[in-house]
Motif scaffolding. Structure first.
Motif, PDB file in Angstrom:
ATOM      1  N   MET A 233      14.318 -39.327  -1.592  1.00 18.17           N
ATOM      2  CA  MET A 233      14.485 -38.020  -1.022  1.00 18.17           C
ATOM      3  C   MET A 233      13.431 -37.087  -1.620  1.00 18.17           C
ATOM      4  O   MET A 233      13.133 -37.158  -2.803  1.00 18.17           O
ATOM      5  N   TYR A 234      12.911 -36.212  -0.787  1.00 18.26           N
ATOM      6  CA  TYR A 234      11.952 -35.231  -1.279  1.00 18.26           C
ATOM      7  C   TYR A 234      12.683 -34.136  -2.052  1.00 18.26           C
ATOM      8  O   TYR A 234      13.687 -33.609  -1.601  1.00 18.26           O
ATOM      9  N   VAL A 235      12.162 -33.820  -3.213  1.00 21.55           N
ATOM     10  CA  VAL A 235      12.685 -32.737  -4.035  1.00 21.55           C
ATOM     11  C   VAL A 235      11.827 -31.501  -3.828  1.00 21.55           C
ATOM     12  O   VAL A 235      12.335 -30.408  -3.640  1.00 21.55           O
ATOM     13  N   CYS A 236      10.525 -31.673  -3.858  1.00 22.75           N
ATOM     14  CA  CYS A 236       9.585 -30.550  -3.752  1.00 22.75           C
ATOM     15  C   CYS A 236       8.627 -30.811  -2.592  1.00 22.75           C
ATOM     16  O   CYS A 236       7.769 -31.687  -2.669  1.00 22.75           O
ATOM     17  N   LEU A 237       8.798 -30.035  -1.543  1.00 21.40           N
ATOM     18  CA  LEU A 237       7.929 -30.201  -0.376  1.00 21.40           C
ATOM     19  C   LEU A 237       6.532 -29.646  -0.624  1.00 21.40           C
ATOM     20  O   LEU A 237       5.572 -30.080   0.006  1.00 21.40           O
ATOM     21  N   CYS A 238       6.405 -28.714  -1.540  1.00 18.65           N
ATOM     22  CA  CYS A 238       5.092 -28.107  -1.817  1.00 18.65           C
ATOM     23  C   CYS A 238       4.082 -29.150  -2.290  1.00 18.65           C
ATOM     24  O   CYS A 238       2.922 -29.104  -1.910  1.00 18.65           O
TER      25      CYS A 238
ATOM     26  N   GLY B 274       5.075 -32.625  -2.429  1.00 21.51           N
ATOM     27  CA  GLY B 274       5.496 -33.937  -1.950  1.00 21.51           C
ATOM     28  C   GLY B 274       6.156 -34.784  -3.024  1.00 21.51           C
ATOM     29  O   GLY B 274       6.114 -36.003  -2.962  1.00 21.51           O
ATOM     30  N   ALA B 275       6.790 -34.141  -4.003  1.00 25.35           N
ATOM     31  CA  ALA B 275       7.446 -34.875  -5.083  1.00 25.35           C
ATOM     32  C   ALA B 275       8.829 -35.344  -4.640  1.00 25.35           C
ATOM     33  O   ALA B 275       9.589 -34.571  -4.053  1.00 25.35           O
ATOM     34  N   THR B 276       9.116 -36.586  -4.931  1.00 22.22           N
ATOM     35  CA  THR B 276      10.403 -37.169  -4.584  1.00 22.22           C
ATOM     36  C   THR B 276      11.321 -37.212  -5.801  1.00 22.22           C
ATOM     37  O   THR B 276      10.909 -36.906  -6.917  1.00 22.22           O
ATOM     38  N   THR B 277      12.556 -37.615  -5.557  1.00 17.93           N
ATOM     39  CA  THR B 277      13.509 -37.804  -6.652  1.00 17.93           C
ATOM     40  C   THR B 277      12.937 -38.769  -7.669  1.00 17.93           C
ATOM     41  O   THR B 277      13.057 -38.561  -8.882  1.00 17.93           O
ATOM     42  N   GLN B 278      12.300 -39.818  -7.207  1.00 23.13           N
ATOM     43  CA  GLN B 278      11.713 -40.807  -8.109  1.00 23.13           C
ATOM     44  C   GLN B 278      10.584 -40.201  -8.928  1.00 23.13           C
ATOM     45  O   GLN B 278      10.454 -40.477 -10.117  1.00 23.13           O
ATOM     46  N   THR B 279       9.768 -39.359  -8.311  1.00 18.92           N
ATOM     47  CA  THR B 279       8.674 -38.703  -9.025  1.00 18.92           C
ATOM     48  C   THR B 279       9.214 -37.869 -10.179  1.00 18.92           C
ATOM     49  O   THR B 279       8.702 -37.929 -11.300  1.00 18.92           O
TER      50      THR B 279
ATOM     51  N   THR C  77      17.313 -28.287  -7.967  1.00 17.58           N
ATOM     52  CA  THR C  77      17.411 -29.739  -7.862  1.00 17.58           C
ATOM     53  C   THR C  77      16.751 -30.412  -9.053  1.00 17.58           C
ATOM     54  O   THR C  77      17.272 -31.390  -9.597  1.00 17.58           O
ATOM     55  N   VAL C  78      15.615 -29.895  -9.488  1.00 15.94           N
ATOM     56  CA  VAL C  78      14.924 -30.437 -10.662  1.00 15.94           C
ATOM     57  C   VAL C  78      15.831 -30.339 -11.883  1.00 15.94           C
ATOM     58  O   VAL C  78      15.989 -31.300 -12.644  1.00 15.94           O
ATOM     59  N   ARG C  79      16.480 -29.194 -12.057  1.00 15.44           N
ATOM     60  CA  ARG C  79      17.394 -29.030 -13.199  1.00 15.44           C
ATOM     61  C   ARG C  79      18.595 -29.956 -13.085  1.00 15.44           C
ATOM     62  O   ARG C  79      19.096 -30.451 -14.091  1.00 15.44           O
ATOM     63  N   ALA C  80      19.062 -30.206 -11.871  1.00 16.51           N
ATOM     64  CA  ALA C  80      20.188 -31.126 -11.675  1.00 16.51           C
ATOM     65  C   ALA C  80      19.789 -32.546 -12.063  1.00 16.51           C
ATOM     66  O   ALA C  80      20.589 -33.277 -12.670  1.00 16.51           O
ATOM     67  N   ILE C  81      18.573 -32.950 -11.738  1.00 14.36           N
ATOM     68  CA  ILE C  81      18.094 -34.277 -12.127  1.00 14.36           C
ATOM     69  C   ILE C  81      17.988 -34.364 -13.641  1.00 14.36           C
ATOM     70  O   ILE C  81      18.362 -35.367 -14.247  1.00 14.36           O
ATOM     71  N   LEU C  82      17.511 -33.301 -14.281  1.00 11.68           N
ATOM     72  CA  LEU C  82      17.449 -33.250 -15.745  1.00 11.68           C
ATOM     73  C   LEU C  82      18.843 -33.379 -16.354  1.00 11.68           C
ATOM     74  O   LEU C  82      19.050 -34.142 -17.305  1.00 11.68           O
TER      75      LEU C  82
END
Length: 61
Positions: free
Chosen positions: A1-6, A8-13, A44-49
Motif C-alpha cells: 500500500m502507498y503511504v506517501c504519494l508525494c 511513491g513510498a510504500t508501507t514496505q519502504t 500513517t508513518v507514525r502508526a508504522i513506527l
C-alpha cells in the motif's frame, strides 16, 4: 500500500527505513522521503513506527 504519494513510498519502504534504524518520522523522511513533503502521510508513518515499537520487544524474546 502507498503511504506517501508525494515520493511513491510504500508501507514496505517505510518499514525498511525503520529496520535501518529510523525511530522518528523525521528520520524516516531523511531515509526514504515519506512525510518530508506535504505531510499528509505523517500519521500513517507514525502508526508504522508505533507498530514496529510494539513488535520489537516480542521479537527479542
Amino acid at each position: 500500500m502507498y503511504v506517501c504519494l508525494c515520493v511513491g513510498a510504500t508501507t514496505q519502504t517505510v518499514s525498511d527505513a525503520v529496520a535501518q534504524g529510523a525511530s522518528t518520522s523525521k528520520e524516516i523522511a531523511a531515509l526514504c522521503g515519506a512525510g518530508g513533503d506535504c505531510g499528509r502521510c505523517r500519521r500513517t508513518v507514525r502508526a508504522i513506527l508505533a507498530a514496529s515499537a510494539e513488535l520489537e520487544p516480542a521479537a527479542t524474546h
